[in-house]
Design a protein around this motif. Structure first.
Motif, short mmCIF file in Angstrom:
data_model
loop_
_atom_site.label_atom_id
_atom_site.label_comp_id
_atom_site.label_asym_id
_atom_site.label_seq_id
_atom_site.Cartn_x
_atom_site.Cartn_y
_atom_site.Cartn_z
N LEU A 274 -63.83 -16.88 -44.35
CA LEU A 274 -65.13 -17.54 -44.48
C LEU A 274 -65.33 -18.65 -43.47
N VAL A 275 -64.28 -19.09 -42.78
CA VAL A 275 -64.39 -20.29 -41.94
C VAL A 275 -64.51 -19.98 -40.46
N ASN A 276 -64.54 -18.72 -40.08
CA ASN A 276 -64.76 -18.35 -38.69
C ASN A 276 -65.68 -17.14 -38.64
N ARG A 277 -66.27 -16.92 -37.49
CA ARG A 277 -67.13 -15.76 -37.32
C ARG A 277 -66.33 -14.47 -37.46
N ALA A 278 -66.99 -13.46 -38.01
CA ALA A 278 -66.35 -12.15 -38.16
C ALA A 278 -66.09 -11.48 -36.82
N THR A 279 -66.70 -12.00 -35.76
CA THR A 279 -66.61 -11.35 -34.44
C THR A 279 -65.21 -11.36 -33.84
N VAL A 280 -64.25 -12.06 -34.45
CA VAL A 280 -62.88 -12.00 -33.91
C VAL A 280 -62.36 -10.57 -33.95
N LEU A 281 -62.88 -9.74 -34.87
CA LEU A 281 -62.45 -8.35 -34.96
C LEU A 281 -63.23 -7.46 -34.01
N ASP A 282 -64.21 -8.02 -33.31
CA ASP A 282 -65.00 -7.32 -32.30
C ASP A 282 -65.26 -8.29 -31.17
N LEU A 283 -64.18 -8.77 -30.57
CA LEU A 283 -64.24 -9.94 -29.70
C LEU A 283 -64.97 -9.69 -28.39
N ARG B 32 -60.26 -14.10 -19.04
CA ARG B 32 -61.40 -13.61 -19.83
C ARG B 32 -61.07 -13.61 -21.32
N LEU B 33 -59.84 -13.24 -21.66
CA LEU B 33 -59.44 -13.24 -23.06
C LEU B 33 -59.43 -14.67 -23.61
N PHE B 34 -58.93 -15.61 -22.84
CA PHE B 34 -58.91 -17.01 -23.27
C PHE B 34 -60.33 -17.49 -23.56
N VAL B 35 -61.26 -17.22 -22.65
CA VAL B 35 -62.64 -17.68 -22.82
C VAL B 35 -63.27 -17.04 -24.05
N ALA B 36 -63.04 -15.75 -24.23
CA ALA B 36 -63.62 -15.07 -25.39
C ALA B 36 -63.08 -15.66 -26.69
N LEU B 37 -61.78 -15.92 -26.75
CA LEU B 37 -61.19 -16.49 -27.97
C LEU B 37 -61.68 -17.91 -28.22
N GLU B 38 -61.77 -18.72 -27.16
CA GLU B 38 -62.24 -20.09 -27.34
C GLU B 38 -63.71 -20.13 -27.74
N ASP B 39 -64.52 -19.23 -27.18
CA ASP B 39 -65.93 -19.17 -27.59
C ASP B 39 -66.02 -18.85 -29.08
N TRP B 40 -65.17 -17.94 -29.54
CA TRP B 40 -65.16 -17.60 -30.96
C TRP B 40 -64.71 -18.79 -31.81
N LEU B 41 -63.61 -19.43 -31.41
CA LEU B 41 -63.08 -20.55 -32.19
C LEU B 41 -64.08 -21.70 -32.28
N ASN B 42 -64.77 -21.97 -31.18
CA ASN B 42 -65.68 -23.11 -31.14
C ASN B 42 -67.05 -22.80 -31.73
N ASP B 43 -67.25 -21.57 -32.14
CA ASP B 43 -68.50 -21.17 -32.79
C ASP B 43 -68.21 -20.90 -34.26
N GLY B 44 -67.60 -21.87 -34.92
CA GLY B 44 -67.15 -21.69 -36.29
C GLY B 44 -68.27 -21.71 -37.31
N VAL B 45 -67.89 -21.58 -38.57
CA VAL B 45 -68.82 -21.53 -39.69
C VAL B 45 -68.41 -22.59 -40.70
N PRO B 46 -69.35 -23.41 -41.19
CA PRO B 46 -68.99 -24.38 -42.23
C PRO B 46 -68.65 -23.67 -43.53
N LEU B 47 -67.90 -24.35 -44.36
CA LEU B 47 -67.43 -23.78 -45.62
C LEU B 47 -68.20 -24.42 -46.78
#
Length: 407
Positions: free
Chosen positions: A132-141, A294-309
């Motif tokens: 619940l605390v991160n975007r689901a897109t980590v599974l479709d990065l 590219r992988l680093f940037v994609a992961l950091e974009d995901w991490l920094n686009d989090g979801v409040p709980l």
């Protein structure tokens, strides 16, 4: 170019970098004669191990004829160089162009802000439930690192439950409300299917599976915590201390109805306070545009686009899971019913990442031990690396696909 705010919260990480230099500057070196009985007199408070290490360094400097002041100056120069590398990595990350957007998947089901997305493929339907605390897109990065698009070509039909952003309705949700939403999704989707939960999503998936076993042919729990007090050393102490933060977080919870993203990120940063700076220093050394960059940037974009709980969920997790360890104690209940892993009687696959700071391996292994007959898979990766890293295909994607095929 998209605006980037990471690494979040940036003031915290900049402050930690400054703290290292301040500690090096103000912590005095004991003279060699103090090695036998180090003293805290006029010294920066340190652990016994820290004082012993300082004494060892002082002896080595004296034996080589070096002055402690020169050693401290060299340490500060090294730290300043590292801090420069950290800032260079942050600036390099912020200059990166946005990755191409992934094609939108068809929506099979929707409830409030949550949707189930269909990734196609022929074969067994598998519903993936993220945290619940991160975007689901980590599974479709990204096109290069999409677990779901890869699995769609391996004889299964991946479905993704995207929890979405907590709106006015979800901000009042407790864990039971999210589990009820997952329950409704299971009732609406074609079955029987496999339910696969990742991280916190694994706990939600387990609770839902025990409520609707007739809808499922199997249960996969990926990097799912169970014994929240299982961490060792400082790391375990940091995890357990999260429960003590709950009363201090009440102003944020009351004001916004959520635990904000930057507060969540700060709590995760406490598990490895200087890890973010080291990560960005390493990124600064990568060739621009390389696959690793590219992988680093994609992961950091995901991490920094989090979801409040949602506030009720935050209080349950910090107090019940991290504080009282209700899962391990058999005291976690959903709508009055205990969530007992041993009650699951169908096939189960548990992936335990070997290098995980967020969910220590011992925490996930406790869940495997509580489920007789479950297949426990030791993934040679970290918490995020097992689903989206460069070695994810070998660490998790392939073993999971083989297990689903075996059903």
């Amino acid at each position: 170019m998209i605006p980037r705010r990471g690494p979040r919260p940036l003031p915290l990480h900049l402050g930690l970098a400054s703290l290292r230099a301040m500690l090096a500057l103000t912590a005095p070196m004991p003279p060699p004669s103090s090695a036998a009985s180090p003293s805290w007199n006029d010294a920066w408070p340190r652990s016994k191990a820290g004082r012993a290490e300082a004494a060892r360094i002082a002896h080595a400097l004296a034996a080589a004829g070096h002055k402690p002041e020169a050693f401290r100056a060299a340490v500060l120069r090294r730290l300043m160089t590292q801090d420069g590398g950290f800032l260079g990595g942050v600036l390099a990350y912020r200059r990166q162009d946005a990755a191409p957007a992934q094609p939108e998947m068809p929506v099979l089901w929707q409830d409030g802000g949550s949707r189930v997305l269909d990734y196609g493929g022929a074969g067994t339907p598998v519903l993936f439930v993220p945290s619940l605390v991160n975007r689901a897109t980590v599974l479709d990065l990204s096109p290069e690192r999409s677990m779901l698009r890869h699995l769609a070509g391996t004889g299964m039909r991946p479905l993704l439950l995207d929890w979405g952003w907590p709106g006015e309705q979800e901000r009042r949700f407790a864990l039971a409300d999210y589990i009820a939403r997952l329950d409704r999704a299971l009732a609406a989707l074609p079955g029987p299917l496999v339910l696969a939960g990742y991280c916190m999503g694994g706990l939600l998936a387990l609770a839902a599976a025990l409520r609707r076993p007739e809808r499922l042919s199997g249960l996969a729990l990926l990097a799912t915590p169970w014994d929240f007090h299982a961490g060792e050393g400082q790391e375990g102490a940091t995890v357990r201390s999260m429960a003590a933060l709950a009363p201090l977080l009440d102003p944020w919870l009351d004001a916004t109805g959520t635990l904000p993203v930057d507060v969540i990120q700060a709590m995760f940063a406490a598990l490895d306070p200087f890890g973010i700076a080291a990560k960005y220093r390493a990124f600064a050394r990568l060739a621009p545009g390389s696959s690793r960059a590219r992988l680093f940037v994609a992961l950091e974009d995901w991490l920094n686009d989090g979801v409040p709980l949602a506030a009720p969920v935050a209080r349950e997790c910090l107090g019940g899971w991290y504080g009282r360890n209700e899962t391990m104690a058999g005291a976690w209940r959903v709508d009055g019913a205990p969530v007992l892993p041993g009650a699951w009687r169908k096939p189960a696959f548990l992936a335990i990442p070997a290098r995980d700071r967020i969910v220590p391996p011992a925490s996930a292994r406790a869940l495997a031990q509580a489920m007789p007959g479950a297949r426990a898979h030791e993934a040679a990766a970290g918490h995020v690396g097992m689903v989206a890293g460069s070695g994810a295909e070998a660490a998790l994607w392939r073993p999971l696909a083989e297990w689903v095929a075996s059903l």
